[in-house]
Write an enzyme that holds these catalytic residues in place. Structure first.
Site, PDB file in Angstrom:
ATOM      1  N   ILE A  38      -5.042   4.324   7.055  1.00  0.00           N
ATOM      2  CA  ILE A  38      -3.713   4.001   6.542  1.00  0.00           C
ATOM      3  C   ILE A  38      -2.973   5.255   6.074  1.00  0.00           C
ATOM      4  CG2 ILE A  38      -4.412   3.506   4.162  1.00  0.00           C
ATOM      5  CD1 ILE A  38      -1.940   1.383   6.229  1.00  0.00           C
ATOM      6  N   TYR A  39      -3.684   6.341   5.779  1.00  0.00           N
ATOM      7  CA  TYR A  39      -3.022   7.583   5.376  1.00  0.00           C
ATOM      8  C   TYR A  39      -2.363   8.266   6.570  1.00  0.00           C
ATOM      9  CZ  TYR A  39      -6.203   7.366   1.291  1.00  0.00           C
ATOM     10  OH  TYR A  39      -6.916   6.997   0.186  1.00  0.00           O
ATOM     11  N   ARG A  40      -2.829   7.941   7.764  1.00  0.00           N
ATOM     12  CA  ARG A  40      -2.330   8.541   9.013  1.00  0.00           C
ATOM     13  C   ARG A  40      -2.439  10.070   9.002  1.00  0.00           C
ATOM     14  NH1 ARG A  40       0.480   3.842   8.378  1.00  0.00           N
ATOM     15  NH2 ARG A  40       0.729   2.559  10.227  1.00  0.00           N
TER      16      ARG A  40
END
Length: 115
Positions: A38-40
């Protein structure tokens, strides 16, 4: 390798900022780096680790799998995709955000481990 007691997180860090932060953490002696789908920024973290010159066996890398990938037929490909982003290897993969408003988001998550 045993998990170090202290690690460097990469939440909200992207691109060069993530690479620089991980590089600095490694220079300062951190050996546990934490990232998440989700942090990419898994590719950025992976580049910083690769560029550090440190043997991979001296590092402990954690990534987190987001809950939208936690379903049968999605979990393993999702983890492989994370590793393909220059992480190559993770010492621990965690499920991110299991809790939703005080309850477990998906109480029937065991089938996700089926390949």
């Amino acid at each position: 390798m045993q998990m170090p007691k202290l690690g460097a997180g990469t939440f909200r860090l992207k691109e060069q900022q993530a690479e620089d932060a991980v590089a600095m953490a490694l220079e300062l002696g951190y050996r546990h780096i934490d990232t998440a789908q989700i942090y990419r920024n898994e590719a950025d973290v992976g580049r910083a680790i690769a560029n550090s010159g440190l043997p991979r066996g001296e590092l402990y890398v954690t990534t987190k799998i987001w809950t939208d990938q936690f379903a049968q037929g999605k979990l393993i490909p999702s983890l492989r995709a994370s590793l393909d982003k220059r992480l190559d290897d993770a010492d621990m993969a965690r499920i991110a955000k299991l809790e939703d408003g005080g309850r477990i988001a998906d109480p029937d998550f065991a089938p996700a481990w089926d390949a």
